[in-house]
Write an enzyme that holds these catalytic residues in place. Structure first.
Site, mmCIF file in Angstrom:
data_model
loop_
_atom_site.group_PDB
_atom_site.id
_atom_site.type_symbol
_atom_site.label_atom_id
_atom_site.label_comp_id
_atom_site.label_asym_id
_atom_site.label_seq_id
_atom_site.Cartn_x
_atom_site.Cartn_y
_atom_site.Cartn_z
ATOM 1 N N ASP A 1 0.826 -1.207 0.000
ATOM 2 C CA ASP A 1 0.000 0.000 0.000
ATOM 3 C C ASP A 1 0.862 1.259 0.000
ATOM 4 O OD1 ASP A 1 -2.159 -1.711 0.263
ATOM 5 O OD2 ASP A 1 -2.900 -0.827 2.133
ATOM 6 N N HIS B 1 -5.774 2.162 -3.923
ATOM 7 C CA HIS B 1 -5.820 2.388 -2.475
ATOM 8 C C HIS B 1 -6.721 3.583 -2.167
ATOM 9 C CE1 HIS B 1 -4.657 1.915 1.612
ATOM 10 N NE2 HIS B 1 -3.701 2.806 1.660
ATOM 11 N N HIS C 1 3.916 -2.191 3.107
ATOM 12 C CA HIS C 1 3.920 -0.847 2.538
ATOM 13 C C HIS C 1 5.214 -0.591 1.766
ATOM 14 C CE1 HIS C 1 0.945 -0.659 5.754
ATOM 15 N NE2 HIS C 1 0.380 0.320 5.084
HETATM 16 ZN ZN ZN Z 1 -2.428 3.305 3.308
#
Ligand code: ZN
Length: 250
Positions: free
Chosen positions: A29, A80, A175
């Site tokens: 993400d 996202h 991430h």
């Molecule tokens: Zn995020």
């Protein structure tokens, strides 16, 4: 706002990303980020893995060639959001516009229309499912996360945290940018990849993007992983998501 646990019950197990039991869906993400995403691309190439990148439209517009590079390397690009704001604090029309804008941005930059959406913080407002539906996107959250947004996270802590909640067929959230995290926190996720690969190889699991994870399409998407037994309790994620203020920045 629709209580997320209720949404999850209706949409799970697809919403929590449970797919075929010999496979790990690896997802990232918050990118694309010129400061970090290229290093993930290099490491994924070294490991021979493809992954799904849930991008922010706002980040992609600042690094358009990088978004295209991710797609050209064979990875999957997903939505996202356009900006990293919880749906809970936004109007229904803003939530709907955000999903559509992010989808259009990513489609234009990568030449491929995204299939999946995972909203910031994994929080869905009442308009969230409708926003995804109108944008032609399927909602997918995650099964296990690495808590890699924390300043104190290390490669080993990420391996351990993912392992705490991982089950066969799980979707893993990491991430590839620290744009909403502690500065440099992405290094813990990057450094965890070889260790995660070892753990998953020992389980006999292969690694890939969501498109190859065997999630069933359609409303609800129930049934794709019936028979999966959870090692302990329910999946983490939105139901156990800490409240704002010191919580994760997913
Ligand atoms: Zn995020």
């Amino acid at each position: 706002m629709t209580a997320l646990p209720a949404v999850r019950r209706r949409l799970s197990p697809r919403l929590t990303g449970l797919g075929r039991t010999d496979h790990v869906a690896l997802t990232f993400d918050d990118g694309p980020d010129p400061a970090s995403t290229p290093q993930f691309l290099a490491e994924l190439d070294r490991l021979g893995w493809k992954a799904t990148f849930f991008m922010l439209g706002s980040m992609a517009r600042r690094a358009g060639s990088l978004a295209a590079e991710v797609a050209a390397a064979g990875h999957e690009v997903a939505v996202h959001g356009d900006v990293h704001l919880s749906q809970v604090w936004r109007s229904p029309s803003a939530v709907i516009d955000d999903a559509r804008r992010a989808r259009d941005t990513l489609a234009e930059l990568t030449g491929t229309t995204p299939r999946w959406m995972r909203p910031p913080y994994g929080t869905l407002s009442g308009a969230g499912p409708e926003a995804a539906r109108r944008a032609g996107l399927e909602l997918v959250l995650w099964t296990a996360w690495g808590r890699d947004w924390r300043a104190e996270a290390t490669p080993q802590s990420v391996v351990d945290d993912v392992g705490t909640d991982m089950v066969p067929g799980g979707t893993v959230l990491l991430h590839d940018s620290d744009c909403t995290s502690a500065p440099g926190a992405w290094r813990s996720a990057l450094g965890a990849l070889p260790g995660l690969g070892q753990v998953w190889a020992d389980q006999g699991w292969t690694v890939g993007p969501l498109w190859d994870h065997g999630l069933r399409p359609g409303p609800g998407g129930e049934g794709s992983s019936s028979g999966i037994r959870r090692r302990r309790g329910a999946a983490p994620g939105p139901g156990s998501h800490p409240a704002a203020g010191g919580g994760p920045t997913l």
